[in-house]
Design a protein around this motif. Structure first.
Motif, mmCIF file in Angstrom:
data_model
loop_
_atom_site.group_PDB
_atom_site.id
_atom_site.type_symbol
_atom_site.label_atom_id
_atom_site.label_comp_id
_atom_site.label_asym_id
_atom_site.label_seq_id
_atom_site.Cartn_x
_atom_site.Cartn_y
_atom_site.Cartn_z
ATOM 1 N N ALA A 85 43.134 -55.304 -9.155
ATOM 2 C CA ALA A 85 43.039 -53.856 -8.926
ATOM 3 C C ALA A 85 42.745 -53.148 -10.240
ATOM 4 N N VAL A 86 41.794 -52.215 -10.221
ATOM 5 C CA VAL A 86 41.449 -51.495 -11.447
ATOM 6 C C VAL A 86 42.131 -50.126 -11.482
ATOM 7 N N HIS A 87 42.540 -49.740 -12.695
ATOM 8 C CA HIS A 87 43.199 -48.456 -12.913
ATOM 9 C C HIS A 87 42.679 -47.851 -14.214
ATOM 10 N N THR A 88 42.847 -46.552 -14.347
ATOM 11 C CA THR A 88 42.561 -45.885 -15.626
ATOM 12 C C THR A 88 43.856 -45.301 -16.181
ATOM 13 N N PHE A 112 47.928 -40.148 -15.787
ATOM 14 C CA PHE A 112 47.643 -40.507 -14.398
ATOM 15 C C PHE A 112 46.525 -41.524 -14.367
ATOM 16 N N CYS A 113 46.408 -42.241 -13.234
ATOM 17 C CA CYS A 113 45.244 -43.075 -12.968
ATOM 18 C C CYS A 113 44.260 -42.211 -12.192
ATOM 19 N N ALA A 114 43.037 -42.071 -12.719
ATOM 20 C CA ALA A 114 42.053 -41.182 -12.090
ATOM 21 C C ALA A 114 41.683 -41.656 -10.684
ATOM 22 N N ILE A 115 41.864 -42.947 -10.400
ATOM 23 C CA ILE A 115 41.495 -43.480 -9.084
ATOM 24 C C ILE A 115 42.622 -43.270 -8.058
ATOM 25 N N HIS A 116 43.862 -43.389 -8.517
ATOM 26 C CA HIS A 116 44.990 -43.369 -7.574
ATOM 27 C C HIS A 116 45.966 -42.214 -7.814
ATOM 28 N N GLN A 117 45.484 -41.187 -8.484
ATOM 29 C CA GLN A 117 46.362 -40.039 -8.774
ATOM 30 C C GLN A 117 46.907 -39.425 -7.485
ATOM 31 N N GLY A 167 49.914 -40.788 -6.028
ATOM 32 C CA GLY A 167 51.134 -40.669 -6.837
ATOM 33 C C GLY A 167 51.172 -41.559 -8.059
ATOM 34 N N MET A 168 50.017 -42.107 -8.478
ATOM 35 C CA MET A 168 50.015 -42.956 -9.670
ATOM 36 C C MET A 168 49.953 -42.071 -10.913
ATOM 37 N N THR A 169 51.122 -41.550 -11.277
ATOM 38 C CA THR A 169 51.258 -40.624 -12.403
ATOM 39 C C THR A 169 52.497 -41.004 -13.195
HETATM 40 CU CU LIG Z 1 44.944 -46.788 -10.274
#
Ligand SMILES: [Cu+2]
Length: 223
Positions: free
Chosen positions: A167-170, A206-211, A214-216
């Motif tokens: 899984a990719v995240h920023t 935050f992750c720009a893909i999953h913000q 709630g990915m903060t």
């Molecule tokens: Cu992410």
């Protein structure tokens, strides 16, 4: 109000009472008889830093009704090295509340008192301080930052590590955050970022893909 003004107020209330004009719950409060701590007591924080929650007291009359317009004097009562309150005087507002900000100093325990002229037993606050951590680690896993909140002192480092398989995240920081702060990363599945924070404040990333899911997260940097 001065004590004399309070006395005058008491007389006025007495006259109203005597004339049968007491309005039950709508009756104005009498002179203050006590200060009740209503916020900020027993915080655990870090040496030489302002406490996150302001200290507050509510002035009450003999019947427990909130009293506005009471001048409250705040003081650090523990020994030297115990920080400072600001302001040292504040006045209770329309709902009877007065506040001050409090910085803990270099002592592990700090006590603060709040009083008004004529109060027999001042209100007392106890606050606690320790050394803030010099590093923190945040793992990107299961579409979340773990832990979500972290804290370091200035000059401390935070390391983010990508641990979510394929899984990719920023890692992106809020544009309004203090600077310097880490540069935004592209979407990636592996790697790590380590950053040394030099500015006190609260940051949010935050992750720009999953913000939206709630990915903060939030690092706090203290003195
Ligand atoms: Cu992410």
């Amino acid at each position: 109000m001065t004590r004399r003004q309070w006395a005058r107020w008491g007389v006025l209330v007495g006259i109203l009472w005597a004339s049968g004009c007491n309005g039950g719950g709508t009756q104005p409060p009498g002179p203050p008889t006590d200060l009740v701590p209503t916020g900020g007591d027993r915080q655990n924080w870090f040496f030489n830093n302002p406490l996150p929650t302001v200290l507050s007291v509510t002035a009450v009359d003999i019947d427990g009704r909130a009293v506005p317009g009471v001048i409250v004097t705040w003081a650090v009562t523990s020994s030297s090295g115990s920080g400072a309150v600001s302001p040292t005087q504040s006045t209770t507002n329309a709902i009877g509340v007065a506040t001050t900000t409090d910085s803990v100093g270099s002592s592990t325990t700090q006590t603060v008192s709040a009083t008004f002229s004529g109060l027999v037993s001042p209100a007392s606050f106890s606050e606690f301080a320790t050394t803030p951590p010099t590093s923190a680690a945040v793992s990107l896993e299961n579409f979340a930052f773990n832990p979500k909140n972290s804290l370091v002192q200035t000059g401390g480092t935070v390391t983010w590590t990508w641990n979510d398989g394929t899984a990719v995240h920023t890692l992106n920081f809020n544009a309004t955050d203090p600077t310097p702060r880490p540069a935004d990363t592209p979407p990636q599945a592996t790697g790590s970022v380590t950053f040394t924070f030099t500015t006190v404040g609260t940051y949010s990333f935050f992750c720009a893909i999953h913000q939206a899911q709630g990915m903060t997260g939030q690092p706090t940097v203290v003195h």
